[in-house]
Design a protein around this motif. Structure first.
Motif, PDB file in Angstrom:
ATOM      1  N   ARG A  94       0.831  -1.199   0.000  1.00 51.15           N
ATOM      2  CA  ARG A  94       0.000   0.000   0.000  1.00 51.15           C
ATOM      3  C   ARG A  94       0.869   1.254   0.000  1.00 51.15           C
ATOM      4  NH1 ARG A  94      -3.565  -0.532   5.197  1.00 51.15           N
ATOM      5  NH2 ARG A  94      -1.446  -0.519   6.015  1.00 51.15           N
ATOM      6  N   PHE A  96       1.604   4.771   1.697  1.00 50.46           N
ATOM      7  CA  PHE A  96       1.312   5.424   2.969  1.00 50.46           C
ATOM      8  C   PHE A  96       2.255   6.587   3.290  1.00 50.46           C
ATOM      9  CE2 PHE A  96       4.736   3.525   5.514  1.00 50.46           C
ATOM     10  CZ  PHE A  96       5.055   2.398   4.782  1.00 50.46           C
ATOM     11  N   ARG A  97       3.245   6.813   2.407  1.00 52.31           N
ATOM     12  CA  ARG A  97       4.230   7.877   2.647  1.00 52.31           C
ATOM     13  C   ARG A  97       4.256   8.869   1.501  1.00 52.31           C
ATOM     14  NH1 ARG A  97       9.246   4.044   3.350  1.00 52.31           N
ATOM     15  NH2 ARG A  97      10.277   5.733   2.258  1.00 52.31           N
ATOM     16  N   LEU A 133      -0.020   8.338   5.925  1.00 50.05           N
ATOM     17  CA  LEU A 133       0.319   8.209   7.343  1.00 50.05           C
ATOM     18  C   LEU A 133       1.565   9.017   7.702  1.00 50.05           C
ATOM     19  CD1 LEU A 133      -0.223   4.345   7.785  1.00 50.05           C
ATOM     20  CD2 LEU A 133      -1.814   6.211   8.320  1.00 50.05           C
ATOM     21  N   ARG A 134       2.489   9.178   6.730  1.00 52.47           N
ATOM     22  CA  ARG A 134       3.768   9.850   6.996  1.00 52.47           C
ATOM     23  C   ARG A 134       4.053  10.855   5.885  1.00 52.47           C
ATOM     24  NH1 ARG A 134       8.969   9.164   9.214  1.00 52.47           N
ATOM     25  NH2 ARG A 134      10.615   9.891   7.813  1.00 52.47           N
ATOM     26  N   GLU A 136       7.033  13.359   4.910  1.00 47.91           N
ATOM     27  CA  GLU A 136       8.408  13.634   5.300  1.00 47.91           C
ATOM     28  C   GLU A 136       9.003  14.761   4.464  1.00 47.91           C
ATOM     29  OE1 GLU A 136      10.115   9.658   4.729  1.00 47.91           O
ATOM     30  OE2 GLU A 136      11.013  10.332   2.843  1.00 47.91           O
ATOM     31  N   VAL A 180       3.329  12.878  11.058  1.00 51.94           N
ATOM     32  CA  VAL A 180       2.570  11.644  10.878  1.00 51.94           C
ATOM     33  C   VAL A 180       1.125  11.848  11.303  1.00 51.94           C
ATOM     34  CG1 VAL A 180       4.601  10.156  11.123  1.00 51.94           C
ATOM     35  CG2 VAL A 180       3.195  10.698  13.141  1.00 51.94           C
TER      36      VAL A 180
ATOM     37  N   LYS B  32      10.099  -8.083   4.069  1.00 49.17           N
ATOM     38  CA  LYS B  32       8.926  -7.874   3.239  1.00 49.17           C
ATOM     39  C   LYS B  32       8.659  -9.011   2.281  1.00 49.17           C
ATOM     40  CE  LYS B  32       9.983  -3.188   3.820  1.00 49.17           C
ATOM     41  NZ  LYS B  32      10.837  -2.125   3.332  1.00 49.17           N
ATOM     42  N   ARG B 147       6.440   5.790  11.359  1.00 51.06           N
ATOM     43  CA  ARG B 147       5.486   5.317  10.331  1.00 51.06           C
ATOM     44  C   ARG B 147       6.213   5.082   9.002  1.00 51.06           C
ATOM     45  NH1 ARG B 147       0.670   3.828  12.444  1.00 51.06           N
ATOM     46  NH2 ARG B 147      -0.827   5.552  12.534  1.00 51.06           N
ATOM     47  N   TYR B 148       7.392   4.504   9.064  1.00 53.12           N
ATOM     48  CA  TYR B 148       8.253   4.424   7.893  1.00 53.12           C
ATOM     49  C   TYR B 148       8.087   3.149   7.094  1.00 53.12           C
ATOM     50  CZ  TYR B 148      12.420   5.396   5.069  1.00 53.12           C
ATOM     51  OH  TYR B 148      13.283   5.669   4.038  1.00 53.12           O
ATOM     52  N   ILE B 149       7.818   2.017   7.785  1.00 49.90           N
ATOM     53  CA  ILE B 149       7.748   0.732   7.086  1.00 49.90           C
ATOM     54  C   ILE B 149       6.365   0.119   7.211  1.00 49.90           C
ATOM     55  CG2 ILE B 149      10.202   0.185   7.168  1.00 49.90           C
ATOM     56  CD1 ILE B 149       9.721  -1.458   9.651  1.00 49.90           C
ATOM     57  N   ALA B 150       5.990  -0.627   6.165  1.00 51.09           N
ATOM     58  CA  ALA B 150       4.677  -1.269   6.150  1.00 51.09           C
ATOM     59  C   ALA B 150       4.613  -2.331   7.237  1.00 51.09           C
ATOM     60  CB  ALA B 150       4.439  -1.906   4.780  1.00 51.09           C
ATOM     61  N   GLY B 154      -0.738  -6.243   6.034  1.00 48.64           N
ATOM     62  CA  GLY B 154      -1.648  -5.105   5.930  1.00 48.64           C
ATOM     63  C   GLY B 154      -1.853  -4.354   7.230  1.00 48.64           C
ATOM     64  N   GLY B 155      -1.023  -4.602   8.212  1.00 48.46           N
ATOM     65  CA  GLY B 155      -1.145  -3.908   9.495  1.00 48.46           C
ATOM     66  C   GLY B 155      -0.669  -2.468   9.416  1.00 48.46           C
ATOM     67  N   GLU B 156      -0.789  -1.735  10.514  1.00 54.98           N
ATOM     68  CA  GLU B 156      -0.439  -0.323  10.572  1.00 54.98           C
ATOM     69  C   GLU B 156       1.044  -0.115  10.269  1.00 54.98           C
ATOM     70  OE1 GLU B 156      -3.281   1.737  10.542  1.00 54.98           O
ATOM     71  OE2 GLU B 156      -2.259   2.865  12.094  1.00 54.98           O
ATOM     72  N   ALA B 157       1.388   1.007   9.657  1.00 58.43           N
ATOM     73  CA  ALA B 157       2.783   1.340   9.385  1.00 58.43           C
ATOM     74  C   ALA B 157       3.547   1.453  10.694  1.00 58.43           C
ATOM     75  CB  ALA B 157       2.861   2.649   8.605  1.00 58.43           C
TER      76      ALA B 157
END
Lengths: 196, 171
Positions: A94, A96-97, A133-134, A136, A180, B32, B147-150, B154-157
């Motif tokens: 996904r 997210f950044r 979510l992030r 930067e 974030v 990953k 919040r840098y890595i997945a 499918g969980g939170e970053a």
């Protein structure tokens, strides 16, 4: 699009910052920062010498970009630009950044224009992209003014990434900052309590 | 006596050894890559991910593969920046093997990949064991990226610690 945080001086009406999309008609105004070596110093690109370069950049890079805005003051004339680029999702995962970058014409430095633009852009992209979510941003270790902009805009300093980006042919150490999603939930509380 | 660690290319013939770590969630949970549940999946992963890879090695102890280490150049960076990944079969943890392997990587990869200037490694903030491995291998801690890595499945970053080893860090 002002976010008032405790202790920050209120903006003068003519210092109010708005963000809008660029058109090719903005090429001349674009040159006010794009042709200035003092602004280009901390960018990958060299300073432009001819308005045609700005025109090509607007049509080839700005108009197709996922999120690129002109920073305008009260009269609607662009005094800088700010752009947000989603980071590619790794291995089909996904998104997210995203990362934000900005440039402001020298004449408008030192008055909080960049800070207000970064806050407004952050507000806009977190609203437009629910997956985000992030957010930067990096600032050259030798660019304390840009580091202060990001801190005042509510970003958290995370560390120095060594030889992270090449600027003008030289690898530069960059300070990494982030905003974030959970930072913003906390920022929103004072806003909500001040609404009538 | 310290284990004798060596690196060599990993091939399809190593599929059974590969399963020892690639099927183990305790090993793979911070990577990953999908888990290999069957030998067929192991063969497919080696064929699709390993064989054409710019820099992928089996980590061997006494000549037998017990893990993997790989260097992945980032797409936009013209080869000057890359990411280090590694995994070691659970039975071989706690003996200094991963740190020894990574020291061998930094001793060679900057010559093998011309233009590489910055090798990064990113670990989950909870992966303290891996953080110690990277520090022992001579990487420099740069900070915690939020919040840098997945998250897995499918969980939170997740927050992550970022490390680097530069070509100029070599003695």
């Amino acid at each position: 699009m002002e976010l008032q945080q405790g202790g920050a001086p209120a903006a003068e009406p003519d210092d109010e910052v708005t963000l809008r999309e660029f058109t090719l008609a903005d090429a001349e105004a674009f040159m006010s920062w794009a042709s200035d070596p003092r602004v280009a110093r901390f960018q990958r690109r060299d300073a432009y010498e001819h308005v045609d370069q700005a025109r090509h950049y607007i049509s080839d890079h700005v108009l197709p970009h996922p999120w690129y805005r002109a920073i305008c003051l009260a009269d609607g004339v662009p005094v800088g630009s700010i752009s947000v680029k989603p980071a590619p999702a790794e291995g089909g995962g996904r998104l997210f950044r995203a990362s934000v970058g900005y440039r402001v014409a020298r004449a408008h430095w030192g008055r909080g224009v960049a800070t207000r633009a970064v806050r407004a852009a952050a507000e806009a992209v977190f609203a437009a992209w629910p997956w985000l979510l992030r957010l930067e941003a990096v600032a050259d270790v030798e660019n304390p003014a840009s580091q202060r902009v990001l801190e005042k805009a509510g970003f958290v300093r995370e560390g120095v990434l060594r030889k992270y980006i090449v600027l003008k042919g030289r690898p530069r150490d960059m300070v990494m900052f982030s905003l974030v999603d959970t930072d913003r939930h906390q920022q929103k509380q004072p806003m909500e309590s001040s609404r009538p | 006596m310290a284990p004798v660690v060596s690196l060599r290319p990993l091939g399809l013939a190593d599929a059974d050894a590969f399963m020892a770590w690639a099927s183990d969630d305790r090993v793979m949970r911070f990577l990953k890559r999908p888990l290999c549940a069957t030998r067929e999946q192991a063969v497919a992963q080696i064929r699709d991910t390993v064989l054409g890879h710019p820099w992928f090695r089996a980590v061997c102890v006494a000549g037998r593969p017990v893990g993997q280490v790989s260097v992945w150049p980032y797409a936009d960076e013209g080869g000057r920046r890359a990411n280090l990944g590694y995994a070691l079969a659970r039975d071989h943890w706690g003996r200094g093997i991963a740190a020894a392997a990574i020291r061998m990587v930094v001793g060679r990869v900057f010559d093998d990949l011309p233009g590489l200037e910055r090798l990064e490694a990113v670990t989950d903030v909870d992966n303290v064991r891996s953080q110690r491995v990277l520090e022992k291998a001579g990487f420099q801690t740069e900070g915690v990226l939020r919040r840098y890595i997945a998250g897995r499945g499918g969980g939170e970053a997740r927050d992550a610690v970022i490390y680097s080893f530069l070509s100029s860090d070599r003695a």
